[in-house]
Design an enzyme around this catalytic site. Structure first.
Site, PDB file in Angstrom:
ATOM      1  N   GLU A   1       8.577   7.073  -1.269  1.00 47.59           N
ATOM      2  CA  GLU A   1       7.555   7.780  -0.508  1.00 47.59           C
ATOM      3  C   GLU A   1       8.157   8.359   0.785  1.00 47.59           C
ATOM      4  O   GLU A   1       8.755   7.620   1.565  1.00 47.59           O
ATOM      5  CB  GLU A   1       6.411   6.813  -0.193  1.00 47.59           C
ATOM      6  CG  GLU A   1       5.709   6.345  -1.457  1.00 47.59           C
ATOM      7  CD  GLU A   1       5.053   4.964  -1.340  1.00 47.59           C
ATOM      8  OE1 GLU A   1       4.907   4.456  -0.216  1.00 47.59           O
ATOM      9  OE2 GLU A   1       4.691   4.404  -2.391  1.00 47.59           O
TER      10      GLU A   1
ATOM     11  N   GLU B   1       3.375   2.370  -5.685  1.00 52.80           N
ATOM     12  CA  GLU B   1       4.495   1.427  -5.782  1.00 52.80           C
ATOM     13  C   GLU B   1       4.569   0.739  -7.149  1.00 52.80           C
ATOM     14  O   GLU B   1       5.671   0.456  -7.638  1.00 52.80           O
ATOM     15  CB  GLU B   1       4.416   0.365  -4.679  1.00 52.80           C
ATOM     16  CG  GLU B   1       4.662   0.908  -3.271  1.00 52.80           C
ATOM     17  CD  GLU B   1       3.397   1.422  -2.605  1.00 52.80           C
ATOM     18  OE1 GLU B   1       2.313   1.303  -3.218  1.00 52.80           O
ATOM     19  OE2 GLU B   1       3.483   1.945  -1.488  1.00 52.80           O
TER      20      GLU B   1
ATOM     21  N   ILE C   1       6.553  -4.142  -1.313  1.00 58.04           N
ATOM     22  CA  ILE C   1       7.121  -4.865  -2.454  1.00 58.04           C
ATOM     23  C   ILE C   1       5.979  -5.551  -3.207  1.00 58.04           C
ATOM     24  O   ILE C   1       5.962  -5.591  -4.437  1.00 58.04           O
ATOM     25  CB  ILE C   1       8.156  -5.907  -1.961  1.00 58.04           C
ATOM     26  CG1 ILE C   1       9.441  -5.188  -1.541  1.00 58.04           C
ATOM     27  CG2 ILE C   1       8.441  -6.974  -3.026  1.00 58.04           C
ATOM     28  CD1 ILE C   1      10.459  -6.093  -0.850  1.00 58.04           C
TER      29      ILE C   1
ATOM     30  N   PHE D   1       8.184  -0.028   3.764  1.00 62.99           N
ATOM     31  CA  PHE D   1       7.994  -1.356   4.358  1.00 62.99           C
ATOM     32  C   PHE D   1       8.030  -2.429   3.263  1.00 62.99           C
ATOM     33  O   PHE D   1       7.476  -2.235   2.182  1.00 62.99           O
ATOM     34  CB  PHE D   1       6.656  -1.427   5.104  1.00 62.99           C
ATOM     35  CG  PHE D   1       6.659  -0.636   6.370  1.00 62.99           C
ATOM     36  CD1 PHE D   1       7.207  -1.158   7.537  1.00 62.99           C
ATOM     37  CD2 PHE D   1       6.137   0.656   6.408  1.00 62.99           C
ATOM     38  CE1 PHE D   1       7.223  -0.424   8.708  1.00 62.99           C
ATOM     39  CE2 PHE D   1       6.161   1.397   7.569  1.00 62.99           C
ATOM     40  CZ  PHE D   1       6.705   0.864   8.730  1.00 62.99           C
TER      41      PHE D   1
ATOM     42  N   HIS E   1       2.598  -4.813   7.655  1.00 58.86           N
ATOM     43  CA  HIS E   1       3.820  -4.016   7.792  1.00 58.86           C
ATOM     44  C   HIS E   1       4.945  -4.820   8.445  1.00 58.86           C
ATOM     45  O   HIS E   1       5.856  -4.231   9.018  1.00 58.86           O
ATOM     46  CB  HIS E   1       3.557  -2.752   8.622  1.00 58.86           C
ATOM     47  CG  HIS E   1       2.766  -1.710   7.914  1.00 58.86           C
ATOM     48  ND1 HIS E   1       1.410  -1.822   7.702  1.00 58.86           N
ATOM     49  CD2 HIS E   1       3.129  -0.525   7.356  1.00 58.86           C
ATOM     50  CE1 HIS E   1       0.974  -0.750   7.058  1.00 58.86           C
ATOM     51  NE2 HIS E   1       1.991   0.052   6.823  1.00 58.86           N
TER      52      HIS E   1
END
Lengths: 319, 326
Positions: free
Chosen positions: B29, B58, B85, B81, B127
């Site tokens: 991104e 994601e 994940i 960030f 974040h």
């Protein structure tokens, strides 16, 4: 036509063998049977080469075999043998043969969508005309990645064919209790070629896939096919041992048995004089013998050496 | 040898590796505009086939990384960030980390996932996580956490050239730190910790962003006649336990500093290994300095209290050396 029939029969006889082997207690894990859906794998994979990657589902034996996967190695895998295609480390839900573009059946519903999009991206970058295919079910169409993959595949014009096998069940839930609207309408929203076909009609699937694969090879981007079919067997052969109640009755299944894709293609072949009934019968005898021998060989093969797993987790590195 | 900012070392390495191997591709991104500066200029140099902005998805990007790697590419996925994940975790935990074994070793998955991690900038809990303990537990992915510009370059090269999935975690907000980076084509092997400061009284082990306060604490402790040996793990998977054990055999004491939450942190794992393998060398309990089991708070004054700092590290270490029974 005959090749497609042969593939479908190979899938059917292999799965019948696995069904019987499971119930005889010869397999360590359950199996998810593809019986009744063979026309879809056969009709689509008839257009593919080894270099074309396919991602498949937990019900993936049919895709593996239709894509040219070795039945002996698959049976050995399901038997958890070192001679298995994945050396006994993956099992029934995860058969894969990268040398034939079978990048994996997958135990996570919908996981093949993003993996096939990545494979399609690699194919696009290589410019060799490869096309990636993702087989997934109506259950997977309710995962968020379905929308994400439609978006990125359309945006990037990826050479990707999305084949939704609508078999009327998400595990044990009838589709209409978990799925709103028509799945194809979700794909139509992206303005890509979409078709809805009778998934028990191998010729119809073959025709729909022909157009989609050709478009993708020519750089025309993704297509979507919804193949309407029905899951003749349960979600998993082991379910009879632990399900507390029935979730469908025989009267629902019976009409679909009459729509058997192999019988339908057989009739089509005979009506069109492609070959004679004796030829089809001989083919069946040959396949049955091959699969029975493969199952015996699998049963006699050694289980994997536990040390193997240490070398398989990473490439060139201990876990 | 040139002095560079850490983020510049990463950026230079990405240029060099993409130049070196046409099979290296990068997507994620906003990688074209590059929020952190690490992918800056790559798009202009290599074009949209090699580096590409993606939609925000994601769960798909991590799966695509697997598919593209299986298709023969060396994939660099930038997840921005490290909290993201989690949104992409299925393909990480169920595919990336497992497919090699599940397919009987048929495939190699050369994937480098880059993500910024850690707190300290009032970005609040979504974040600023430090997710490496989660990744360490997966089994099938490497975890590299560089703390210097030279290590940033050397570890990134090893990740990109390697044949296994690697999470390359950039310490958030530390990209401006400067250090010497060798000019030659050097790499830093995985599983090789660095002894940054030799010492005899106590071993301080840390990684990534926590190396700075740990080294500062070691400097302060020297003034109190405590000679601390400082070790930078550099990679958590594989973990160089040999270097850590050898140091503990010498010092008899260990303090592990970790920006992850305490429960099942990297520090817990190292503590367990040391207890197992260096028990007879220990003169004092194994100490962990970690983040409490809370979500990272937004308010700067509160956030500051949860992230390990120099004073805390120095105080805990001093107490361990001088009053081990306390």
């Amino acid at each position: 036509m005959l090749a497609m029939y042969r593939t479908m029969l190979l899938i059917r006889r292999t799965e019948e063998q696995l069904r019987d082997d499971f119930h005889a207690g010869r397999l360590p894990g359950g199996v998810h049977l593809y019986i009744g859906q063979e026309a879809i794998a056969a009709g689509v994979c008839a257009h593919l080469d080894d270099a074309d990657p396919i991602a498949s589902t937990h019900r993936g034996h049919g895709h593996y075999l239709a894509k040219g996967g070795d039945p002996e190695a698959m049976l050995a895998e399901v038997y958890a043998r070192e001679t298995g295609i994945c050396k006994g480390m993956g099992g029934s839900m995860h058969v894969a043969d990268f040398s034939r573009g079978i990048i994996g059946a997958n135990g996570i519903v919908g996981a093949g969508l993003a993996i096939s999009a990545g494979a399609a991206f690699a194919a696009q970058l290589d410019r060799e005309g490869r096309v990636a295919v993702c087989f997934f079910g109506d259950g997977a169409a309710n995962q968020g990645v379905f929308m994400e993959v439609l978006n990125v595949a359309t945006l990037w014009k990826l050479p990707l064919l999305l084949v939704c096998e609508h078999n009327c069940y998400s595990e044990f839930s009838p589709s209409d209790t978990v799925t709103a609207g028509e799945i194809t309408d979700r794909a139509r929203a992206f303005n890509i070629p979409c078709s809805v076909v009778d998934g028990n009609d191998a010729v119809a699937v073959w025709q729909a896939a022909a157009a989609a694969v050709e478009l993708a090879r020519d750089g025309g981007g993704p297509s979507f096919i919804e193949a309407k079919t029905y899951r003749i067997y349960g979600h998993n052969e082991s379910e009879v041992h632990w399900l507390s109640s029935e979730y469908r009755d025989e009267t629902e299944i019976e009409p679909w048995r009459k729509q058997d894709p192999i019988e339908r293609l057989g009739s089509f072949i005979l009506e069109n004089g492609v070959c004679a009934r004796e030829n089809l019968d001989a083919l069946d005898i040959e396949i049955r013998a091959r699969i029975a021998a493969a199952a015996e060989a699998a049963a006699a093969a050694p289980p994997p050496d536990p040390e193997l797993m240490r070398d398989m987790m990473f490439s060139g590195q201990q876990p | 040898m040139a002095k560079k900012r850490l983020i510049q070392a990463i950026n230079d390495t990405l240029f060099a590796e993409m130049e070196r191997d046409p099979k290296v591709i990068l997507f994620g991104e906003d990688v074209e505009i590059s929020m952190f500066g690490d992918t800056k200029g790559l798009h202009e140099r290599f074009g949209p086939n090699r580096i590409r902005n993606t939609p925000i998805c994601e769960a798909t990007l991590t799966g695509m990384a697997v598919g593209a790697a299986a298709g023969g590419y060396r994939v660099i996925l930038h997840l921005m960030f490290s909290n993201f994940i989690y949104t992409g975790f299925d393909a990480i935990a169920n595919q990336m980390a497992k497919l090699r074994l599940m397919t009987g070793g048929q495939i190699k998955l050369p994937i480098t996932v880059i993500a910024g991690y850690g707190g300290g900038r009032s970005t609040a809990a979504q974040h600023s996580d430090t997710p490496y303990p989660l990744l360490m537990n997966l089994g099938g992915v490497n975890v590299a956490v560089p703390s210097t510009p030279a290590d940033a370059a050397g570890l990134l090269k090893t990740a990109i050239r390697g044949d296994n999935p690697t999470f390359y975690l950039e310490a958030g907000g530390r990209g401006g730190e400067r250090g010497e980076v060798p000019d030659d084509d050097f790499t830093v092997p995985f599983g090789s910790a660095r002894v940054c400061r030799p010492g005899t009284d106590v071993t301080l082990v840390s990684v990534g962003a926590m190396m700075k306060p740990t080294l500062q604490a070691a400097g302060a402790l020297a003034g109190q006649d405590i000679d601390a040996e400082v070790i930078d793990c550099r990679t958590l998977v594989p973990l160089d336990t040999e270097t850590i054990i050898a140091s503990v055999a010498k010092t008899g004491r260990i303090v592990i500093v970790d920006e992850a939450r305490d429960r099942c942190s990297a520090a817990s794992h190292i503590a367990a290994v040391v207890s197992d393998e260096a028990f007879t060398h220990l003169k004092a309990p194994v100490k962990r300095i970690t983040v409490p089991n809370v979500a990272m708070p937004y308010a700067p004054n509160v956030e500051k209290t949860v992230i390990p700092n120099q004073e805390q590290i120095a105080a805990v270490t001093e107490s361990l050396v001088n009053n081990p029974d306390k």
